[in-house]
Design a protein around this motif. Structure first.
Motif, short mmCIF file in Angstrom:
data_model
loop_
_atom_site.label_atom_id
_atom_site.label_comp_id
_atom_site.label_asym_id
_atom_site.label_seq_id
_atom_site.Cartn_x
_atom_site.Cartn_y
_atom_site.Cartn_z
N ARG A 56 0.84 -1.20 0.00
CA ARG A 56 0.00 0.00 0.00
C ARG A 56 0.88 1.25 0.00
O ARG A 56 1.84 1.35 0.76
CB ARG A 56 -0.91 -0.01 1.22
CG ARG A 56 -1.94 1.08 1.21
CD ARG A 56 -2.96 0.87 2.32
NE ARG A 56 -4.05 1.80 2.14
CZ ARG A 56 -4.13 2.97 2.78
NH1 ARG A 56 -3.21 3.33 3.63
NH2 ARG A 56 -5.16 3.77 2.55
N TRP A 76 -5.27 -0.27 -2.35
CA TRP A 76 -5.64 -1.56 -1.77
C TRP A 76 -5.19 -2.68 -2.70
O TRP A 76 -5.00 -2.47 -3.90
CB TRP A 76 -7.14 -1.66 -1.49
CG TRP A 76 -8.02 -1.50 -2.70
CD1 TRP A 76 -8.55 -0.34 -3.18
CD2 TRP A 76 -8.44 -2.53 -3.59
NE1 TRP A 76 -9.28 -0.59 -4.32
CE2 TRP A 76 -9.23 -1.94 -4.59
CE3 TRP A 76 -8.23 -3.90 -3.64
CZ2 TRP A 76 -9.81 -2.66 -5.63
CZ3 TRP A 76 -8.81 -4.63 -4.68
CH2 TRP A 76 -9.60 -4.00 -5.65
N ASN A 77 -5.02 -3.86 -2.13
CA ASN A 77 -4.53 -5.00 -2.89
C ASN A 77 -5.10 -6.26 -2.26
O ASN A 77 -5.02 -6.43 -1.05
CB ASN A 77 -2.99 -5.00 -2.82
CG ASN A 77 -2.33 -5.91 -3.81
OD1 ASN A 77 -2.99 -6.61 -4.57
ND2 ASN A 77 -1.01 -5.91 -3.81
N ASP A 78 -5.72 -7.13 -3.04
CA ASP A 78 -6.13 -8.43 -2.55
C ASP A 78 -5.51 -9.48 -3.47
O ASP A 78 -4.79 -9.12 -4.39
CB ASP A 78 -7.67 -8.52 -2.39
CG ASP A 78 -8.45 -8.54 -3.69
OD1 ASP A 78 -7.89 -8.93 -4.73
OD2 ASP A 78 -9.63 -8.17 -3.67
#
Length: 112
Positions: A56, A76-78
């Motif tokens: 992030r 954001w990162n998934d």
């Protein structure tokens, strides 16, 4: 990445997102050139599909039609997607030209 970016553009999650399917090259200071699969874009940012080795606040620079080079910060990162916020808002008169050049789903494109 410790500290992260100090984002100056507020999070405008209500910005209209336009679907796209576009492979682009992002420039990252640590990783060099990285492939990004752009799946939507708005005046304030974009979303990509795929796994990214970024934290992030890390920055990438991309090149978009009509806009040129623009820097974005990872918000954001998934495991399957990531959302980036542009370092500046895309000008309202440039955005429709960019969308037309990217040729997203014509049903979702505004009529002007």
């Amino acid at each position: 990445m410790s500290g992260g970016a100090q984002l100056s553009v507020t999070n405008h999650r209500s910005s209209a997102r336009h679907p796209v399917e576009l492979a682009i090259i992002g420039e990252h200071r640590r990783l060099g050139d990285i492939m990004l699969n752009l799946i939507n874009v708005s005046t304030t940012g974009f979303m990509v599909r795929g796994v990214l080795d970024l934290g992030r606040g890390e920055r990438v620079t991309i090149r978009l039609p009509q806009i040129g080079r623009i820097e974005a910060f990872l918000v954001w990162n998934d495991p399957d997607r990531a959302g980036f916020q542009f370092e500046r808002i895309v000008r309202a008169d440039d955005f429709p030209k960019m969308i037309k050049a990217l040729q997203p789903n014509p049903r979702l494109r505004s009529p002007h």
